[in-house]
Design a protein around this motif. Structure first.
Motif, PDB file in Angstrom:
ATOM      1  N   VAL A 574       0.851  -1.187   0.000  1.00 47.89           N
ATOM      2  CA  VAL A 574       0.000   0.000   0.000  1.00 47.89           C
ATOM      3  C   VAL A 574       0.882   1.231   0.000  1.00 47.89           C
ATOM      4  O   VAL A 574       1.802   1.343   0.814  1.00 47.89           O
ATOM      5  CB  VAL A 574      -0.910   0.066   1.248  1.00 47.89           C
ATOM      6  CG1 VAL A 574      -1.795   1.311   1.174  1.00 47.89           C
ATOM      7  CG2 VAL A 574      -1.790  -1.150   1.361  1.00 47.89           C
ATOM      8  N   THR A 591      -5.851   1.141   2.864  1.00 51.93           N
ATOM      9  CA  THR A 591      -5.482  -0.203   3.321  1.00 51.93           C
ATOM     10  C   THR A 591      -6.731  -1.018   3.621  1.00 51.93           C
ATOM     11  O   THR A 591      -6.848  -2.177   3.213  1.00 51.93           O
ATOM     12  CB  THR A 591      -4.607  -0.115   4.580  1.00 51.93           C
ATOM     13  OG1 THR A 591      -3.433   0.642   4.287  1.00 51.93           O
ATOM     14  CG2 THR A 591      -4.200  -1.499   5.058  1.00 51.93           C
ATOM     15  N   SER A 595      -7.965  -4.413   1.730  1.00 53.17           N
ATOM     16  CA  SER A 595      -8.022  -5.640   2.537  1.00 53.17           C
ATOM     17  C   SER A 595      -9.324  -6.402   2.329  1.00 53.17           C
ATOM     18  O   SER A 595      -9.458  -7.537   2.789  1.00 53.17           O
ATOM     19  CB  SER A 595      -7.851  -5.311   4.022  1.00 53.17           C
ATOM     20  OG  SER A 595      -9.004  -4.680   4.553  1.00 53.17           O
ATOM     21  N   ARG A 615       1.464  -1.832   6.930  1.00 53.99           N
ATOM     22  CA  ARG A 615       0.019  -1.653   6.747  1.00 53.99           C
ATOM     23  C   ARG A 615      -0.628  -2.937   6.215  1.00 53.99           C
ATOM     24  O   ARG A 615      -1.718  -3.312   6.635  1.00 53.99           O
ATOM     25  CB  ARG A 615      -0.257  -0.483   5.802  1.00 53.99           C
ATOM     26  CG  ARG A 615       0.035   0.877   6.431  1.00 53.99           C
ATOM     27  CD  ARG A 615      -0.476   2.012   5.556  1.00 53.99           C
ATOM     28  NE  ARG A 615      -0.269   3.301   6.201  1.00 53.99           N
ATOM     29  CZ  ARG A 615       0.842   4.013   6.107  1.00 53.99           C
ATOM     30  NH1 ARG A 615       1.854   3.553   5.368  1.00 53.99           N
ATOM     31  NH2 ARG A 615       0.953   5.166   6.730  1.00 53.99           N
ATOM     32  N   VAL A 616       0.039  -3.571   5.282  1.00 54.86           N
ATOM     33  CA  VAL A 616      -0.475  -4.840   4.759  1.00 54.86           C
ATOM     34  C   VAL A 616      -0.525  -5.873   5.878  1.00 54.86           C
ATOM     35  O   VAL A 616      -1.514  -6.595   6.056  1.00 54.86           O
ATOM     36  CB  VAL A 616       0.409  -5.348   3.598  1.00 54.86           C
ATOM     37  CG1 VAL A 616       0.003  -6.767   3.206  1.00 54.86           C
ATOM     38  CG2 VAL A 616       0.289  -4.420   2.398  1.00 54.86           C
TER      39      VAL A 616
END
Length: 872
Positions: A574, A591, A595, A615-616
């Motif tokens: 991201v 994000t 997701s 973030r992932v």
């Protein structure tokens, strides 16, 4: 108030796993007028729609929404709740809704659940008007609106027969795609799909349909094999008509040779005058008519599916029963008010219409539509018992003699139909049919199921289960593996690599990307298909064994995912791109949006996460699937934790791509062996390699299969157009790459620098729908890695031509560029030429391609022209 934007989001999305309506609403002056400042607002709404007392809202108790009204809430929130309740009152039970404020004063985004898309959209429009009037102290009459919503929904409903099959399939987890506005439906996916149209199957015999459609042909075939049928002849003119009547003898039946739903049929004809009228009626349906001996008795329908008797019904023609005060017309109107009756096949019963058949029966009985019948007097107003003519049905499945069941199954084989309705006239089905007094009057190739699913009297029969059993026998598959790939950068390359690995190992792959829909390596549709429409096109293909889908931010936001759940979801990274669009203003929101892909993976599936992107990685806890992590750092703490939990990891160890799980490890390939890593120098593609490795390992491919795909996938124009294609121009090199955001510039920058010793020239363009600050920063990012920029404006979107390029230029100057290091050429094709002609020995020209195919063509043409000049 003004609706700025309104659309249906059809798949799992940013707001919900279920379909929702999205509305962007400008409150106007009402922004300054919450509900607590409007005298009587809550009381007026409660008086208008008392059932809204059930709305709990944030307080979480019955009446909670009304509490919010008293405390004060804004008009957008009220619109959301009213839109939901209108749908509930129209028969569609929906509950989820949410309203969000935005960065723009008075502008709100609201979403609410729907079942029927058209009803959901219309309910939103109505809700806005209702709420506007409430703020003026005016109570609306909602009953006409509810009636309208019901009618809106009815126009898009599948017929009851088709819907029953779709519902039964759904109960078994079999997905469906509606292929047109009628009853053409696909069940299942890819090579496992089956298609139906109403009750006709994709493998229904065309020859059988032709036979069933020709009533005379059917009768002759059945009679020749010992099936009792009434005597009859086909006629094409009045001479033949009266000759047939004389030969057969009254009473008679006249029907169109080809027709359905009882249209044009007249029974119990007793004289020449009636015969002529009946012939004229039948002639409106088909030029050739059938004259048959009238059989006295009851009208039965037997249903055979897949060669097996499954149901039978006694059908009774439409009738009225007098009450001593209402006319026959009034009695018909009262019957038609039954909510179970609809137009055509939309409901379990059909409304009764007055036609010649009705008027004829009235005349025979010395009645008119204005006649008043005595209390309890029963009068038939139709002579045929078809449900489509307003008839009713009694289930008699358990009362059919075994020999009649066997006869029906034999008829299905004779005519060769896997779903067949057999119409029989007889006193009863409890005894074997007797020739002369009973018989088969016709067969139907696409019989309606209503009389069996929901008979007027008797036991309902779930005959849809027999259809689904036939289409998908126990143990057969109905779904294909779905692999969904998302992230800011690398999606297309990863999607292509996964598809390549699968295809190389004998699978037929359907792939979507920002470039095309590709089936088994053949582009069938060109354009950006990274949204749900691309997924739909892939699922509709009957040859594919796997679907590999690139999933972009815009598709999720606008329409949701094109599937309910996947087998593998891949989340690459991201970074800042597209912020400020569609209510997604921060990296945290972006994000969460992306997701959606990993949150909708099956619990039995696998979700792949980049452990090097915090973030992932934060999204891992939201998935119900088995997590697989990848990282270039084998010491990454997240990998160790995942490993200890018994999950799979992919990493780089001693220059090798390694797959690890408790109890085993596998070295797949050296990084330098894999062409798209450019001898290990393209770090960004090493990440894509690890992601593809994880995805294909999750699907069960072994070490050799994955390795074969990794080492044979090159960054060539043929295999990966527009993604780091390096072309040697005999003295300088050209790179064609789509990378168009800050993340892509930074990820590829160091690699680009190392490709050639000379100047780094880039043709670049910003994207017009990005925020001005983001376009500016894009220019600043470019200044860090390049020596000269040729600016074009290939994708201005809503900006004026050249405006985006000028903002990028400001960013370049901010980053330290001088004016003479920037060349402005608005047209991409011309900018390509200028960039190529600027190159000297040892230089590198990077072409950021928007129209990838055109840029590739222009580069190859330029290379050829250089070669031709050299040869001369």
């Amino acid at each position: 108030m003004k609706i700025i934007e309104m659309r249906a989001i059809r798949g799992p999305n940013y707001y919900s796993r279920h379909p929702v309506i999205f509305m962007r609403l400008d409150l106007g002056e009402l922004e300054e007028k919450p509900t607590d400042l409007v005298p009587g607002f809550k009381d007026n709404l409660e008086k208008m729609i008392p059932s809204m007392q059930e709305h709990k809202c944030s307080p979480g108790v019955v009446g909670g929404f009304f509490q919010r009204l008293v405390r004060g809430t804004w008009a957008g929130h009220v619109v959301e709740h009213v839109a939901l309740e209108l749908q509930c009152l129209a028969g569609h039970e929906v509950a989820f809704g949410k309203t969000f404020d935005t960065n723009d004063t008075g502008i709100y985004n609201l979403v609410y659940r729907y079942i029927d898309e058209n009803m959901g959209l219309r309910a939103g429009e109505m809700a806005v008007k209702i709420v506007e009037k409430l703020f003026e102290g005016v109570i609306s009459d909602i009953q006409p609106m509810v009636i309208e919503l019901k009618k809106v929904a009815e126009t898009s409903l599948l017929g009851p027969s088709t819907q029953s099959i779709v519902d039964e399939a759904g109960r078994r987890g079999i997905s469906h795609i509606r292929l047109n506005e009628n009853s053409y439906v696909q069940l299942g996916q890819g090579l496992h799909q089956r298609r139906i149209q109403a009750t006709m199957m994709d493998n229904t015999s065309a020859l059988g349909v032709e036979i069933a459609d020709d009533k005379e042909n059917t009768k002759e075939l059945l009679a020749s094999l010992g099936i009792p049928v009434p005597e009859g002849k086909s006629v094409q003119n009045t001479d033949e008509l009266f000759r047939a009547a004389e030969d057969i003898g009254y009473p008679l039946v006249v029907k169109p040779l080809i027709g359905n739903h009882g249209r044009g049929i007249t029974i119990n004809i007793t004289n020449a005058e009636e015969l002529m009228i009946a012939y004229q009626m039948a002639g409106k349906i088909c030029d050739t008519c059938l004259v048959e001996k009238y059989l006295g008795g009851f009208d039965f329908r037997i249903l055979v599916i897949d060669g097996k008797f499954v149901a039978a019904a006694l059908r009774e023609p439409a009738f009225v029963i007098g009450n001593g005060k209402d006319s026959i017309r009034q009695l018909i109107d009262e019957i038609n008010r039954d909510p179970q009756r609809g137009i055509g096949h939309e409901k379990s019963l059909t409304k009764i219409t007055v036609d010649y058949m009705t008027e004829r029966l009235m005349t025979i009985q010395n009645l008119t539509l204005e006649s008043i019948l005595a209390e309890g007097e029963k009068v038939y107003i139709k002579s045929t018992a078809n449900l489509s003519a307003g008839g009713t049905a009694l289930d008699v499945t358990d009362k059919v003699h075994p020999l009649n069941q066997l006869m029906a199954e034999r008829i299905s084989r004779i005519v060769d139909l896997n779903v067949i309705g057999i119409d029989i006239i007889a006193d009863s089905l409890e005894e074997p049919l007797q020739s002369g007094s009973s018989g088969v009057v016709e067969v139907n190739a696409a019989p309606g199921f209503r009389m069996h699913l929901n008979p007027t009297k008797g036991t309902p029969r779930n005959i849809a289960a027999n259809v689904v059993d036939m289409l998908f026998p126990p143990g057969s598959k109905h779904a294909i593996p779905i692999i969904a790939v998302t992230g800011t950068n690398g999606k297309t390359t990863t999607t292509r690599l996964i598809s390549h690995i699968l295809g190389l190992n004998g699978n037929t792959v359907g792939m979507t990307s920002t470039d095309a829909v590709i089936i088994d390596n053949i582009p069938i549709l060109k354009g950006d298909y990274s949204g749900p429409e691309g997924a739909r096109k892939v699922m509709m293909d009957s040859t594919i064994s796997h679907a590999v889908l690139e999933v972009a931010r815009g598709g999720i936001l606008r329409r949701g995912l094109g599937f309910k759940e996947s087998d593998v979801g891949v989340f690459l990274n991201v970074s800042s791109d597209h912020l400020g669009e569609g209510g997604i203003d921060t990296l945290e929101e972006l994000t969460r949006l992306k997701s959606t892909v990993t949150e909708t993976v099956k619990p039995s599936g696998h979700a792949v996460f980049n452990a090097d992107d915090p973030r992932v990685l934060s999204c891992m806890e939201k998935t119900k699937a088995n997590p697989i992590l990848f990282s270039k750092d084998p010491e990454n703490p997240a990998l160790k934790t995942n490993f200890e939990k018994g999950n799979m990891n992919v990493t780089i160890e001693d220059g090798n791509v390694v797959l690890r799980k408790k109890g085993w490890a596998s070295i797949l390939a050296s990084v330098v062996e894999i062409p798209i890593t450019f001898d290990g120098n393209a770090s960004f593609n090493i990440e894509n390699v690890m992601a593809a490795t994880a995805a294909t390992a999750a699907l069960g491919l072994n070490e050799k299969q994955i390795r074969a795909g990794l080492v044979s996938f090159s960054p060539s124009i043929g295999q990966s157009p527009g993604r780091m294609n390096v072309i040697d121009m005999d003295g300088f090199k050209v790179v064609i790459d789509y990378g168009h955001n800050i993340g892509a510039i930074k990820a590829t920058g160091d690699f680009i620098r190392g490709l050639m010793p000379g100047r780094k020239i880039r043709m670049a363009s910003g994207v017009g729908n990005r925020r001005g600050d983001d376009i500016l920063e894009f220019g600043t990012a470019l200044s860090e890695y390049y020596d000269h920029i040729v600016l074009c404006d290939a994708d201005p979107r809503e900006r004026s031509a050249g405006e985006t390029a000028r903002i990028v230029k400001q960013g370049l100057l901010k980053g330290g560029f001088k004016e003479d290091m920037i060349t402005l050429v608005i047209d991409e094709k011309e900018a390509t030429r200028v960039s190529l002609e600027m190159a000297k020995m040892g230089d590198l020209v990077v072409l950021q391609a928007d129209d990838i195919n055109q840029v590739i063509k222009d580069v190859l043409d330029y290379k050829k022209s250089r070669k031709d000049k050299t040869n001369r």
